[in-house]
Each structure stands twice: as structure tokens, then as C-alpha cells.
Design a protein around this motif. Structure first.
Motif, PDB file in Angstrom:
ATOM      1  N   UNK A  54     -11.307 -84.916  62.566  1.00  0.00           N
ATOM      2  CA  UNK A  54     -12.419 -85.536  62.047  1.00  0.00           C
ATOM      3  C   UNK A  54     -13.340 -85.096  61.808  1.00  0.00           C
ATOM      4  N   UNK A  55     -13.696 -85.740  60.338  1.00  0.00           N
ATOM      5  CA  UNK A  55     -14.947 -85.275  59.844  1.00  0.00           C
ATOM      6  C   UNK A  55     -14.679 -84.001  58.935  1.00  0.00           C
ATOM      7  N   UNK A  56     -13.005 -83.484  58.656  1.00  0.00           N
ATOM      8  CA  UNK A  56     -12.710 -82.272  58.467  1.00  0.00           C
ATOM      9  C   UNK A  56     -12.400 -82.242  56.960  1.00  0.00           C
ATOM     10  N   UNK A  57     -12.571 -80.986  55.959  1.00  0.00           N
ATOM     11  CA  UNK A  57     -12.406 -81.627  54.802  1.00  0.00           C
ATOM     12  C   UNK A  57     -11.040 -82.476  54.053  1.00  0.00           C
ATOM     13  N   UNK A  91     -20.196 -79.169  71.037  1.00  0.00           N
ATOM     14  CA  UNK A  91     -18.875 -78.937  70.567  1.00  0.00           C
ATOM     15  C   UNK A  91     -17.518 -78.840  71.517  1.00  0.00           C
ATOM     16  N   UNK A  92     -17.269 -78.914  72.631  1.00  0.00           N
ATOM     17  CA  UNK A  92     -16.434 -78.817  73.585  1.00  0.00           C
ATOM     18  C   UNK A  92     -15.263 -79.073  72.576  1.00  0.00           C
ATOM     19  N   UNK A  93     -15.303 -81.094  72.626  1.00  0.00           N
ATOM     20  CA  UNK A  93     -14.071 -81.657  72.114  1.00  0.00           C
ATOM     21  C   UNK A  93     -13.656 -81.538  71.199  1.00  0.00           C
ATOM     22  N   UNK A  94     -14.023 -80.839  69.992  1.00  0.00           N
ATOM     23  CA  UNK A  94     -13.289 -80.957  68.765  1.00  0.00           C
ATOM     24  C   UNK A  94     -13.910 -79.826  67.876  1.00  0.00           C
ATOM     25  N   UNK A 109     -22.066 -72.114  63.822  1.00  0.00           N
ATOM     26  CA  UNK A 109     -21.030 -73.537  63.337  1.00  0.00           C
ATOM     27  C   UNK A 109     -19.717 -72.489  62.644  1.00  0.00           C
ATOM     28  N   UNK A 110     -20.680 -72.818  61.509  1.00  0.00           N
ATOM     29  CA  UNK A 110     -19.617 -71.868  60.348  1.00  0.00           C
ATOM     30  C   UNK A 110     -17.495 -70.658  61.092  1.00  0.00           C
ATOM     31  N   UNK A 111     -18.700 -70.289  62.098  1.00  0.00           N
ATOM     32  CA  UNK A 111     -17.954 -69.546  62.464  1.00  0.00           C
ATOM     33  C   UNK A 111     -17.058 -70.142  63.391  1.00  0.00           C
ATOM     34  N   UNK A 112     -16.586 -71.127  63.907  1.00  0.00           N
ATOM     35  CA  UNK A 112     -16.129 -72.448  64.733  1.00  0.00           C
ATOM     36  C   UNK A 112     -14.718 -72.547  64.026  1.00  0.00           C
ATOM     37  N   UNK A 113     -13.827 -73.299  64.616  1.00  0.00           N
ATOM     38  CA  UNK A 113     -12.415 -73.647  64.364  1.00  0.00           C
ATOM     39  C   UNK A 113     -12.387 -75.098  64.875  1.00  0.00           C
ATOM     40  N   UNK A 114     -12.660 -75.861  64.260  1.00  0.00           N
ATOM     41  CA  UNK A 114     -13.271 -77.480  64.072  1.00  0.00           C
ATOM     42  C   UNK A 114     -11.574 -78.473  63.919  1.00  0.00           C
ATOM     43  N   UNK A 115     -10.356 -77.543  63.305  1.00  0.00           N
ATOM     44  CA  UNK A 115      -9.332 -78.272  63.300  1.00  0.00           C
ATOM     45  C   UNK A 115      -7.980 -77.825  64.692  1.00  0.00           C
ATOM     46  N   UNK A 116      -7.994 -76.814  65.060  1.00  0.00           N
ATOM     47  CA  UNK A 116      -7.156 -76.272  66.204  1.00  0.00           C
ATOM     48  C   UNK A 116      -7.150 -77.488  67.146  1.00  0.00           C
ATOM     49  N   UNK A 117      -7.961 -77.950  67.994  1.00  0.00           N
ATOM     50  CA  UNK A 117      -7.928 -78.768  69.207  1.00  0.00           C
ATOM     51  C   UNK A 117      -7.189 -79.959  68.438  1.00  0.00           C
ATOM     52  N   UNK A 118      -7.305 -80.632  67.406  1.00  0.00           N
ATOM     53  CA  UNK A 118      -6.491 -81.847  66.900  1.00  0.00           C
ATOM     54  C   UNK A 118      -4.804 -81.328  67.048  1.00  0.00           C
ATOM     55  N   UNK A 119      -4.704 -80.018  66.402  1.00  0.00           N
ATOM     56  CA  UNK A 119      -2.770 -79.766  66.326  1.00  0.00           C
ATOM     57  C   UNK A 119      -2.580 -79.695  67.954  1.00  0.00           C
ATOM     58  N   UNK A 120      -3.149 -79.275  68.381  1.00  0.00           N
ATOM     59  CA  UNK A 120      -2.712 -79.207  70.206  1.00  0.00           C
ATOM     60  C   UNK A 120      -2.952 -80.511  70.496  1.00  0.00           C
ATOM     61  N   UNK A 131      -5.840 -75.689  61.508  1.00  0.00           N
ATOM     62  CA  UNK A 131      -6.552 -74.073  62.436  1.00  0.00           C
ATOM     63  C   UNK A 131      -7.406 -73.885  61.565  1.00  0.00           C
ATOM     64  N   UNK A 132      -8.673 -73.583  62.382  1.00  0.00           N
ATOM     65  CA  UNK A 132      -9.826 -73.011  61.402  1.00  0.00           C
ATOM     66  C   UNK A 132     -10.953 -73.459  60.600  1.00  0.00           C
ATOM     67  N   UNK A 133     -10.774 -75.293  60.509  1.00  0.00           N
ATOM     68  CA  UNK A 133     -11.165 -75.906  59.816  1.00  0.00           C
ATOM     69  C   UNK A 133     -12.797 -75.692  59.912  1.00  0.00           C
ATOM     70  N   UNK A 134     -13.700 -75.921  59.385  1.00  0.00           N
ATOM     71  CA  UNK A 134     -15.271 -75.712  59.012  1.00  0.00           C
ATOM     72  C   UNK A 134     -15.105 -76.840  59.862  1.00  0.00           C
ATOM     73  N   UNK A 135     -16.899 -77.686  60.351  1.00  0.00           N
ATOM     74  CA  UNK A 135     -17.444 -77.648  60.289  1.00  0.00           C
ATOM     75  C   UNK A 135     -18.529 -77.993  58.983  1.00  0.00           C
TER      76      UNK A 135
END
Length: 311
Positions: A54-57, A91-94, A109-120, A131-135
Motif C-alpha cells: 500500500x502507498x508504494x510507487x 510504523x510497525x504494520x507496513x 523513514x527513507x531508510x526503512x523497508x516498506x515493502x517486504x511485509x507485503x511479500x510475507x 522488497x525495500x520499497x520506500x515510504x
């Protein structure tokens, strides 16, 4: 590419836009946007969030490629005053971050991985590129899609994001998103919407509501912030009070699987110059049911399903 059903509202909806059929050729882009709200809008909830984080590019690119009417995002503020697209207050959920989003700088925030949770969570939809999608910052979204998209932006938790309204209006003006009819601003927080209205009265606003049973009497529905009475008690005057500053109402359809609004509610809102957008509808049968009621738009994680029904 726009997808519209033939369900149109009574003429005169959003009369403030002063657009008649004959004048439409001369309509400004903002008047055209208001006119378009009379027909059906496909609202991609946090992008194509049923298919990508969600909310990823990736989610925004996919929804945009499908030709949705609006890319929907929640806007929050970093501790150093940047605007980012992120739904939760924490931040924890996504992401692999911790704590409140507003306590972090953009760089953190830019250092975070906002994509891998979706794959899991969605192994059948997993994609290594997620994986590694940016906020994303709001600027990154605008720089990518510019005037080729319309944006449906929520001022999220304004009490945790002081100054978010001013910052948002500044960005919208800087990117020339208002007069070009590119943006709707939504919030559950009426005060936040009124702040936006004071800052720039041209921005079309959507009042979000959430109806659910009163804890003291489950026969009676109430609204989360009290901005309107429950659907059974709502009057024309209540709708008109919202229509004084907003062009539409964003409402839930179900609570615990049970409908909280009716077709009559939808019609009454429309008769009082409010478009009705329903969130968040992912089931095709429910989509069709609401289309049959003549709602003006649906928020969905699966815009592809909705587009199929409305083509």
C-alpha cells in the motif's frame, strides 16, 4: 481513460460550479473536476493495494496504468516537516520501523523497508521488487504522475501532525494541483477540513464519516466524531451543514458485516448536493450492489475488479 456508469445525479449537484451542459465546453479544469464528481469515480485505495504494498510507487503505478479516476493516499508529516504518504500512525504494520511516524525525520523513514511485509503477508503475490520499497514523499508522487493523475489525499491524524494543512496546501499550490482540478482533500476531522477551506477555498473537500452502533444501544447508529447524526436520524439540514464546506461524503457501507447506510441515505445526500463515496469495498457483489444504488464512487484495494464492473 475514465470508466463511468450511466448513473448520474440530479442536475444541480455542485451547483456552485455553475456548469451547465452548454457551458461545459468553457468549463475551467476545476469546474470539470466537480462536474466529473457527478458521475462514478474509481478511487484506488492507497493505490492498487490489493496487488502491491500500500502507498508504494508499485501500487500507484499499477492503479495509474489501469486508468483509475483517483489515486488515494494518507498524508502525514515527518518530524522535520516533510509530507509523506503513509496510513498508520505507527510504523510497525507496513515497514520494518518502530514507533510513531511523526517522531522520525524523512531521512530515517527513507531508510526503512516498506515493502517486504507485503511479500510475507501475501506469498502468492510476492514480488522481489517490492522488497525495500520506500515510504514516498508527496513530492515524489507529484513528480512521478504530475497532471496525468487525480489525487484523493487525506489529512491523517491532524492532532499528531500539527501544521499538516498549511504544508499540504502549500505543496498543492506549488505543484498547481488545485486550479487544474487534480485534487480532493478528505478527512474525518472536520476542523482539519475547515482549516484547508480557510487556506484555499477552491480545494474540493470530502467529509469522511464512520457509522457504527451506539455502545449503549446497538439498535441506534452513531457517527465516530459526531459530525452528523446516525443515518436513521440524519436530516436534510445535517447534510446541508456538510455541503457548506464539502462536495462529498465518504462513508463506510458495513459495520461488522452489517449495512449501516441505505439507498435512501445515498439519495438524500445527493439531493443535498453531496457526492457519496463509499470505503473500502473489495467484494465484487458489494461493489455491484452499491453501483445499483447510484453511489458516486468507491474506494477499493482492487480497482481492477471495479473497473471490470463499470466498463
Amino acid at each position: 481513460m475514465q470508466h463511468h456508469t450511466t448513473a448520474f445525479l440530479p442536475l444541480g449537484l455542485f451547483a456552485g460550479a455553475l456548469v451547465s451542459g452548454s457551458a461545459l465546453a468553457d468549463a475551467t479544469p476545476l469546474e470539470q473536476q466537480l462536474k466529473d464528481l457527478e458521475s462514478f469515480q474509481v478511487i484506488a485505495h492507497r493505490g492498487a493495494s490489493g496487488h502491491a504494498p500500500e502507498s508504494s510507487m508499485a501500487a500507484l503505478e499499477l492503479a495509474h496504468a489501469w486508468g483509475v479516476d483517483y489515486l488515494e493516499l494518507d498524508i502525514q508529516m515527518t518530524s522535520d516537516g516533510e509530507l509523506v504518504a503513509f496510513h498508520d500512525d505507527t510504523l510497525e504494520r507496513t515497514s520494518n520501523g518502530e514507533g510513531h511516524i511523526n517522531d522520525h525525520t524523512l531521512a530515517e523513514l527513507k531508510d526503512l523497508d516498506a515493502g517486504s511485509w507485503f511479500n510475507e503477508e501475501n506469498p502468492e503475490l510476492a514480488d522481489d521488487t517490492f522488497a525495500g520499497a520506500e515510504i514516498l514523499t508527496l513530492e515524489e508522487v507529484f513528480n512521478r504522475f504530475g497532471q496525468d493523475a487525480r489525487y484523493y489525499l487525506e489529512t491523517k491524524s491532524p492532532e499528531l501532525n500539527p501544521g499538516v494543512e498549511e504544508a499540504l496546501v502549500r505543496r498543492l499550490e506549488a505543484y498547481d494541483m488545485i486550479d487544474t482540478g487534480r485534487v480532493l482533500i478528505q478527512s474525518f476531522d472536520q476542523e482539519s477540513l475547515l482549516k484547508i477551506h480557510d487556506l484555499n477555498a477552491s480545494i474540493p473537500l470530502i467529509q469522511l464519516v464512520w457509522y457504527y452502533p451506539d455502545e449503549n444501544n446497538d439498535e441506534r447508529l452513531v457517527e465516530w466524531t459526531g459530525v452528523t447524526p446516525g443515518p436513521d436520524e440524519i436530516t436534510d439540514a445535517d447534510f446541508q451543514a456538510v455541503a457548506d464546506y464539502a462536495v462529498g461524503l465518504g462513508t463506510n457501507y458495513l459495520y461488522d458485516g452489517e449495512p449501516v447506510i441505505t439507498e435512501d441515505f445515498v439519495e438524500q445526500a445527493q439531493e443535498n448536493n453531496l457526492a457519496v463515496h463509499v470505503y473500502t469495498v473489495n467484494d465484487a457483489d458489494e461493489m455491484q450492489h452499491l453501483l445499483d444504488w447510484g453511489v458516486n464512487g468507491l474506494f477499493t484495494d482492487y480497482a481492477d475488479r471495479l473497473i471490470e464492473l463499470t466498463e
